[in-house]
Enzyme design. Structure first.
Site, PDB file in Angstrom:
ATOM      1  N   THR A 197      57.557  50.429 113.380  1.00 44.01           N
ATOM      2  CA  THR A 197      56.216  50.024 112.039  1.00 44.01           C
ATOM      3  C   THR A 197      54.978  50.174 113.156  1.00 44.01           C
ATOM      4  OG1 THR A 197      55.857  48.265 110.786  1.00 44.01           O
ATOM      5  CG2 THR A 197      56.698  47.519 112.564  1.00 44.01           C
ATOM      6  N   HIS A 205      60.237  44.651 104.374  1.00 49.34           N
ATOM      7  CA  HIS A 205      60.766  44.502 105.936  1.00 49.34           C
ATOM      8  C   HIS A 205      61.491  44.075 107.020  1.00 49.34           C
ATOM      9  CE1 HIS A 205      56.238  46.099 104.979  1.00 49.34           C
ATOM     10  NE2 HIS A 205      56.646  46.830 105.697  1.00 49.34           N
ATOM     11  N   GLY A 290      63.315  54.793 107.223  1.00 53.90           N
ATOM     12  CA  GLY A 290      62.753  54.628 105.255  1.00 53.90           C
ATOM     13  C   GLY A 290      62.676  55.381 104.744  1.00 53.90           C
ATOM     14  N   ARG A 291      61.644  55.332 103.798  1.00 53.40           N
ATOM     15  CA  ARG A 291      60.938  55.960 103.247  1.00 53.40           C
ATOM     16  C   ARG A 291      59.214  56.567 103.391  1.00 53.40           C
ATOM     17  NH1 ARG A 291      57.290  55.802  98.677  1.00 53.40           N
ATOM     18  NH2 ARG A 291      57.804  57.067  96.749  1.00 53.40           N
ATOM     19  N   MET A 332      63.169  48.777 100.032  1.00 52.56           N
ATOM     20  CA  MET A 332      63.455  47.824  99.362  1.00 52.56           C
ATOM     21  C   MET A 332      62.349  47.320  97.766  1.00 52.56           C
ATOM     22  SD  MET A 332      65.921  46.988 101.000  1.00 52.56           S
ATOM     23  CE  MET A 332      66.341  45.342 100.854  1.00 52.56           C
ATOM     24  N   VAL A 435      12.699  47.414 114.734  1.00 50.28           N
ATOM     25  CA  VAL A 435      12.926  48.073 115.567  1.00 50.28           C
ATOM     26  C   VAL A 435      12.676  48.770 116.844  1.00 50.28           C
ATOM     27  CG1 VAL A 435      15.175  49.325 115.359  1.00 50.28           C
ATOM     28  CG2 VAL A 435      14.840  48.095 114.003  1.00 50.28           C
ATOM     29  N   ARG A 436      11.373  49.511 116.267  1.00 49.61           N
ATOM     30  CA  ARG A 436      10.386  50.345 117.560  1.00 49.61           C
ATOM     31  C   ARG A 436       9.979  49.914 117.538  1.00 49.61           C
ATOM     32  NH1 ARG A 436      10.747  55.379 116.663  1.00 49.61           N
ATOM     33  NH2 ARG A 436      11.627  56.823 114.957  1.00 49.61           N
ATOM     34  N   ARG A 450      15.257  59.749 116.072  1.00 51.09           N
ATOM     35  CA  ARG A 450      15.441  59.535 114.414  1.00 51.09           C
ATOM     36  C   ARG A 450      16.798  58.886 114.375  1.00 51.09           C
ATOM     37  NH1 ARG A 450      10.767  59.961 110.237  1.00 51.09           N
ATOM     38  NH2 ARG A 450       9.033  61.115 110.876  1.00 51.09           N
ATOM     39  N   ILE A 476      12.985  53.820 107.528  1.00 51.76           N
ATOM     40  CA  ILE A 476      13.056  55.184 106.821  1.00 51.76           C
ATOM     41  C   ILE A 476      14.489  55.832 106.325  1.00 51.76           C
ATOM     42  CG2 ILE A 476      11.813  57.355 106.260  1.00 51.76           C
ATOM     43  CD1 ILE A 476       9.633  56.414 107.502  1.00 51.76           C
TER      44      ILE A 476
HETATM   45  S1  PPS Z   1      12.611  56.257 110.852  1.00 49.12           S
HETATM   46  O1  PPS Z   1      12.904  57.719 111.015  1.00 49.12           O
HETATM   47  O2  PPS Z   1      13.917  55.985 109.815  1.00 49.12           O
HETATM   48  O3  PPS Z   1      13.500  56.817 112.537  1.00 49.12           O
HETATM   49  O4  PPS Z   1      11.839  56.217 111.156  1.00 49.12           O
HETATM   50  P1  PPS Z   1      11.219  54.714 111.235  1.00 49.12           P
HETATM   51  O5  PPS Z   1      11.608  53.577 112.531  1.00 49.12           O
HETATM   52  O6  PPS Z   1      11.990  53.765 109.745  1.00 49.12           O
HETATM   53  O7  PPS Z   1       9.601  54.610 111.386  1.00 49.12           O
HETATM   54  C1  PPS Z   1       8.829  54.280 110.390  1.00 49.12           C
HETATM   55  C2  PPS Z   1       7.537  53.775 110.680  1.00 49.12           C
HETATM   56  O8  PPS Z   1       7.040  54.365 111.764  1.00 49.12           O
HETATM   57  C3  PPS Z   1       5.981  55.002 111.229  1.00 49.12           C
HETATM   58  N1  PPS Z   1       5.874  56.496 111.880  1.00 49.12           N
HETATM   59  C4  PPS Z   1       6.037  57.128 110.937  1.00 49.12           C
HETATM   60  N2  PPS Z   1       6.548  57.890 110.151  1.00 49.12           N
HETATM   61  C5  PPS Z   1       7.248  58.794 109.452  1.00 49.12           C
HETATM   62  N3  PPS Z   1       7.436  60.051 109.731  1.00 49.12           N
HETATM   63  C6  PPS Z   1       6.563  59.827 111.310  1.00 49.12           C
HETATM   64  N4  PPS Z   1       5.988  61.070 111.670  1.00 49.12           N
HETATM   65  C7  PPS Z   1       5.883  58.656 111.614  1.00 49.12           C
HETATM   66  N5  PPS Z   1       5.038  58.057 112.426  1.00 49.12           N
HETATM   67  C8  PPS Z   1       5.125  56.940 112.225  1.00 49.12           C
HETATM   68  C9  PPS Z   1       5.145  54.302 109.907  1.00 49.12           C
HETATM   69  O9  PPS Z   1       4.831  53.374 110.050  1.00 49.12           O
HETATM   70  C10 PPS Z   1       6.437  54.225 109.292  1.00 49.12           C
HETATM   71  O10 PPS Z   1       7.086  52.791 109.207  1.00 49.12           O
HETATM   72  P2  PPS Z   1       7.283  52.442 107.508  1.00 49.12           P
HETATM   73  O11 PPS Z   1       7.366  50.787 107.637  1.00 49.12           O
HETATM   74  O12 PPS Z   1       8.094  52.653 106.763  1.00 49.12           O
HETATM   75  O13 PPS Z   1       5.821  52.094 106.658  1.00 49.12           O
END
Ligand code: PPS
Length: 570
Positions: A197, A205, A290-291, A332, A435-436, A450, A476
């Site tokens: 199984t 079962h 079984g089935r 079953m 995050v960046r 990206r 984005i």
């Molecule tokens: S991605 O494509 O999802 O990895 O982008 P992200 O990590 O969301 O980052 C976007 C922010 O970085 C600034 N920024 C740019 N955005 C788009 N294209 C280019 N080339 C670029 N360079 C810098 C931009 O301020 C985005 O921020 P948000 O908050 O979206 O306005």
């Protein structure tokens, strides 16, 4: 009494070196080319080394492979329905020749075995898929694995075992073929019927296995697969806890549980024959089919890959040759008026039968609905509820995607505050800019970077979701493929709600809060999303919002309502 069934091929293989030889082999392996075994290969190696795959002594060479693929036999004529092959990359195979030895290691680099190469060949994968699985449709899990995951070159040859793959879980339930044979002998079990199984055991079962054992006057071995099963199956930790509960319901001393680290292929009839051979090697005399045994479900055309009783038919052909008796079983069903289970084909015409499908069971678990006692044991249901809590107790991710300046962060922030106000689960905001700064500070805005950035966000969000939290992501995320990957990472662990913040480019550009659009238009920023880099519009987002139409607060409120309707909050 010793073992009463000869292993397949006459001799139970044990490919392990003795300790002195193993020490020598370890020293020798330092200078050998080294291959890191994949999860599936590791399962295969374990069962090759311990004799579960007797009479195989290693991975199939070209000649055996072709014979197995086309005729279900090794070139010696012995029945063997499933190719057991070692697939490696072109790069790795390049420097190898027949007669070379390679080291095979687990994911942590521990030396498991060495392989003396007798054959290096490139399989015709579509021929393999067609012959072995009867289809080239990639919705079949084994075909998908073969085409999309298996490497292009196969290495055949004999194995020398150094160390069995390590398992930290359920050690007391893991037995190799010799150990199970010894246990049966010690207990005086001369007739043993095995039940294969990959699912939790419910009452149907239980009834089936109990009847099977009674019918053939044999003891029962519950022999679940804990290596690799069908993607999406209940994890083996949960299943084993369920099996342990069910075990207590069989009459004392009649039934045993042991775990089989097999990597299933979901190969239907051929797989059933393979399973039977393996159980014979473990010393069993009978095997329940079984089935839809080892059935992979339906293909692209919506039709099942194999007929429900194809596996039983193929087993009938080979039962004598394998020398294991099949105990065929019909589905079953619970007959309400009799308050008992019966095989489907034995129920009286017009009897009211009850059944709960796998899909229906998942729905009930998801929604915290009743699962009746006639269907499953309460301890099993409780175990399943622990790992599959209703949606409002699971973690989830809200993944915002949209242009720069579309309002993702603003809405995500408003949503975060509302969710925190409601309480119950921790909330983490993985905003693009944040995050960046903390997770992806070294990355730029090329497609590669990206993608990496989004995958990192996906990974963190999947961990948060898995642990019951709420992750709000607001990058984005311009590419559809990467968004799909993130969804696939998260959905197995909880909810995934994609929100497309579809504020038009003109509005975003007009807002230009950071002055980036002006710079992008002036060519000062290259590859800017929407201006000089693409944004692929989501096609399957759970929600589409436009911040030029409503306030962030109203938007966040709409998302809360959506989450309620999906069952994630209540
Ligand atoms: S991605 O494509 O999802 O990895 O982008 P992200 O990590 O969301 O980052 C976007 C922010 O970085 C600034 N920024 C740019 N955005 C788009 N294209 C280019 N080339 C670029 N360079 C810098 C931009 O301020 C985005 O921020 P948000 O908050 O979206 O306005």
């Amino acid at each position: 009494m010793g073992a009463f069934k000869e292993p397949h091929g006459g001799e139970l293989k044990n490919l392990f070196l003795d300790s002195a030889q193993a020490a020598q082999e370890k020293t020798r392996a330092r200078d050998l080319p080294s291959w890191d075994l994949t999860t599936r290969q590791l399962c295969d190696v374990e069962l090759l080394l311990n004799g579960a795959f007797s009479p195989l002594e290693g991975f199939l060479g070209a000649e055996d492979y072709a014979a197995v693929r086309d005729h279900m036999r090794l070139s010696s004529g012995i029945l063997w329905p499933m190719p057991v092959t070692l697939d490696v990359t072109e790069d790795f195979s390049q420097a190898l020749k027949q007669g070379d030895t390679i080291a095979l290691r687990d994911l942590e680099g521990v030396l498991i075995a060495t392989l003396e190469i007798s054959s290096i060949f490139r399989p015709d994968k579509s021929a393999e898929a067609q012959q072995v699985f009867g289809t080239t449709d990639e919705t079949h899990p084994a075909v998908n694995y073969l085409v999309n995951q298996a490497h292009p070159v196969y290495l055949g040859g004999r194995l020398r075992g150094v160390e069995s793959p390590t398992h930290y879980d359920f050690k007391h339930l893991r037995d190799d073929p010799q150990e199970l044979r010894d246990r049966f002998a010690k207990l005086g079990w001369r007739r043993v019927v095995a039940f294969q199984t990959r699912n939790p055991l419910h009452r149907a079962h239980f009834e089936l296995t109990f009847r099977a054992a009674k019918e053939v006057e044999a003891n029962l071995l519950i022999h679940p697969v804990v290596g690799m099963t069908k993607p999406g199956d209940v994890d083996h930790y949960t299943r084993v806890r369920c099996y342990e509960h069910v075990l207590a319901h069989y009459p004392e001393q009649t039934t045993s549980l042991s775990l089989l680290p097999l990597a299933m292929r979901m190969g239907g009839p051929r797989e059933a024959v393979w399973h039977a051979l393996i159980r014979k090697n473990y010393g069993c005399t009978h095997f329940i089919v079984g089935r839809d045994h080892a059935g992979p479900g339906a293909g692209r055309d919506g039709k099942p890959f194999y007929g429900p009783y194809d596996a039983q038919e193929l087993m009938t052909q080979f039962e004598k040759e394998i020398d294991i008796s099949m105990v065929p079983f019909r589905n079953m069903v619970y007959v309400e008026d009799l308050a008992q289970y019966q095989p489907e084909d034995e129920t009286a015409a017009g009897a009211r039968v009850l059944d709960i499908s796998g899909t229906e069971l998942r729905r009930r678990l998801h929604n915290g609905l009743d699962i009746p006692e006639w269907f499953s044991f309460p301890e099993v249901v409780a175990e399943l509820r622990r790992t599959h809590p209703p949606r409002h107790e699971q973690g989830f991710t809200v993944f915002f995607t949209g242009l720069s300046g579309s309002g993702k962060s603003t809405v995500a922030n408003a949503l975060m505050v509302k969710l925190m106000e409601m309480g119950g689960r921790p909330v983490s905001l993985l905003d693009g800019d944040v995050v960046r700064k903390h997770l992806s500070s070294e990355l730029g805005f090329s497609k590669e970077h990206r993608d990496l950035n989004i995958q990192r966000i996906g990974y963190v969000a999947s961990e948060i979701t898995k642990n019951g939290g709420i992750a709000l992501c607001a990058p984005i995320a311009p590419y559809a493929t990467t968004r799909r990957q993130v969804r696939a990472m998260i959905e197995p662990h909880g909810g995934f709600v994609e929100v497309h913040v579809a504020t038009p480019l003109e509005v975003c550009e007009q807002r230009d809060r950071k002055g980036l659009y002006a710079k992008a238009r002036a060519g000062l920023i290259k590859g800017f999303t929407g201006i000089s880099d693409p944004y692929e519009v989501p096609e399957n987002a759970e929600m589409v919002i436009d911040t030029s139409e409503l306030s962030p607060d109203s938007m966040a409120h709409r998302i809360i309502v959506k989450l309620e309707s999906l069952g994630f909050i209540r």
